[in-house]
Design a protein around this motif. Structure first.
Motif, PDB file in Angstrom:
ATOM      1  N   PHE A   1       0.833  -1.201   0.000  1.00  0.00           N
ATOM      2  CA  PHE A   1       0.000   0.000   0.000  1.00  0.00           C
ATOM      3  C   PHE A   1       0.863   1.244   0.000  1.00  0.00           C
ATOM      4  CE2 PHE A   1      -4.246  -1.540   0.414  1.00  0.00           C
ATOM      5  CZ  PHE A   1      -4.148  -2.747   1.088  1.00  0.00           C
TER       6      PHE A   1
ATOM      7  N   GLY B   1      -3.727   4.199  -0.770  1.00  0.00           N
ATOM      8  CA  GLY B   1      -4.126   3.762  -2.087  1.00  0.00           C
ATOM      9  C   GLY B   1      -4.834   2.421  -2.009  1.00  0.00           C
ATOM     10  N   PRO B   2      -5.275   1.882  -3.148  1.00  0.00           N
ATOM     11  CA  PRO B   2      -6.043   0.637  -3.172  1.00  0.00           C
ATOM     12  C   PRO B   2      -5.206  -0.620  -3.004  1.00  0.00           C
ATOM     13  CG  PRO B   2      -5.766   1.470  -5.386  1.00  0.00           C
ATOM     14  CD  PRO B   2      -5.187   2.508  -4.476  1.00  0.00           C
TER      15      PRO B   2
ATOM     16  N   GLN C   1     -10.728  -1.319   6.823  1.00  0.00           N
ATOM     17  CA  GLN C   1     -10.276  -1.808   5.527  1.00  0.00           C
ATOM     18  C   GLN C   1     -11.303  -2.771   4.962  1.00  0.00           C
ATOM     19  OE1 GLN C   1      -6.537  -3.994   5.439  1.00  0.00           O
ATOM     20  NE2 GLN C   1      -6.265  -3.573   3.278  1.00  0.00           N
TER      21      GLN C   1
ATOM     22  N   LYS D   1      -9.553  -3.150  -0.725  1.00  0.00           N
ATOM     23  CA  LYS D   1      -9.298  -1.705  -0.669  1.00  0.00           C
ATOM     24  C   LYS D   1      -8.221  -1.391   0.366  1.00  0.00           C
ATOM     25  CE  LYS D   1     -14.000  -0.381  -1.981  1.00  0.00           C
ATOM     26  NZ  LYS D   1     -15.194   0.425  -1.604  1.00  0.00           N
ATOM     27  N   GLY D   2      -7.757  -0.162   0.326  1.00  0.00           N
ATOM     28  CA  GLY D   2      -6.788   0.279   1.319  1.00  0.00           C
ATOM     29  C   GLY D   2      -7.470   0.717   2.596  1.00  0.00           C
ATOM     30  N   PRO D   3      -6.716   0.813   3.687  1.00  0.00           N
ATOM     31  CA  PRO D   3      -7.291   1.278   4.946  1.00  0.00           C
ATOM     32  C   PRO D   3      -7.856   2.687   4.813  1.00  0.00           C
ATOM     33  CG  PRO D   3      -5.129   0.287   5.292  1.00  0.00           C
ATOM     34  CD  PRO D   3      -5.298   0.445   3.820  1.00  0.00           C
TER      35      PRO D   3
END
Lengths: 112, 114
Positions: A90, A104-105, B38, B42-44
């Motif tokens: 990340f 970010g994803p 989270q 996806k990101g946190p």
């Protein structure tokens, strides 16, 4: 309109290869980070850059080399990939080092 | 070593009930704590934070409680909804001269039953 973007989202490669992950943020932030999340969801910081300068390097093997061409980008290059490098990586950014970090994803790296 | 950890790896609640996610930390010098959510793939995402000079902080449907005596942090979610299903992390901020870094706990998976 994505705030923090990463490419690629998925990366599958053979052991020993060299690969790069790119990160860009359009929030105008001056600080960017790389985190590694293992299969047990444990998140650990790897690097922190402020205004293109390395601030934090958390005992990451020197096979990992971050590069920040400008404040909006922080790329991660990994040499000689190993099985243990498989994880989700990340990127995050913040304005200054003391404010909320936006993530970010993620990039899921699988080393075969 | 000092670390941030969570008591329960998985929490299952009924939709509409309140959820409580716990976190223990051992670094007594920590003065800033954050909860992240989270979702899968996806990101946190930042939920709420609290500084050590506070015991409680409320957001929209979420409340964070800090007990410095026992080094315990909790996240309370009121009227839990299916969209709350995610992994929740507590994190403490450790300050360097030039910046800071987040140390994350192991995460708790919240599952909301309809």
């Amino acid at each position: 309109d994505t705030a923090v973007s990463q490419t690629p989202k998925y990366l599958v490669t053979q052991m020993g290869n060299d690969k790069s992950i790119k990160c860009e943020q359009n929030l105008g932030h001056d600080t960017m980070y790389w985190y590694k999340q293992d299969s047990k969801k444990f998140l650990k910081i790897m690097f922190s850059y402020n205004n293109k300068e390395l601030i934090i390097n958390e005992t990451v093997p020197n096979r990992f080399s971050p590069k920040s061409p400008d404040k909006a980008h922080l790329n991660l290059h990994i040499n000689s990939l190993e099985l243990g490098d498989s994880a989700v990586y990340f990127c995050a950014s913040s304005q200054g080092s003391y404010n909320e970090q936006f993530f970010g994803p993620g990039t899921r790296l699988t080393v075969l | 070593g000092e670390s941030v950890g969570l008591h329960l790896p998985t929490l299952s609640v009924q939709e509409g009930d309140n959820s409580i996610i716990n976190c223990a930390y051992s670094n007594s010098a920590s003065d800033y704590f954050i909860w992240y959510k989270q979702e899968s793939g996806k990101g946190p995402q930042f939920i709420i934070d609290i500084r050590s000079n506070m015991d409680k902080r409320q957001g929209q449907r979420v409340t964070v409680l800090l007990n410095k005596t026992v080094k315990h942090l909790s996240l309370q979610i009121a009227a839990t909804q299916p969209g709350d299903s995610a992994v929740y992390f507590c994190a403490e901020k450790i300050y360097y001269n030039a910046g800071n870094m987040l140390t994350f706990g192991g995460g708790t998976r919240l599952m909301v039953k309809p």
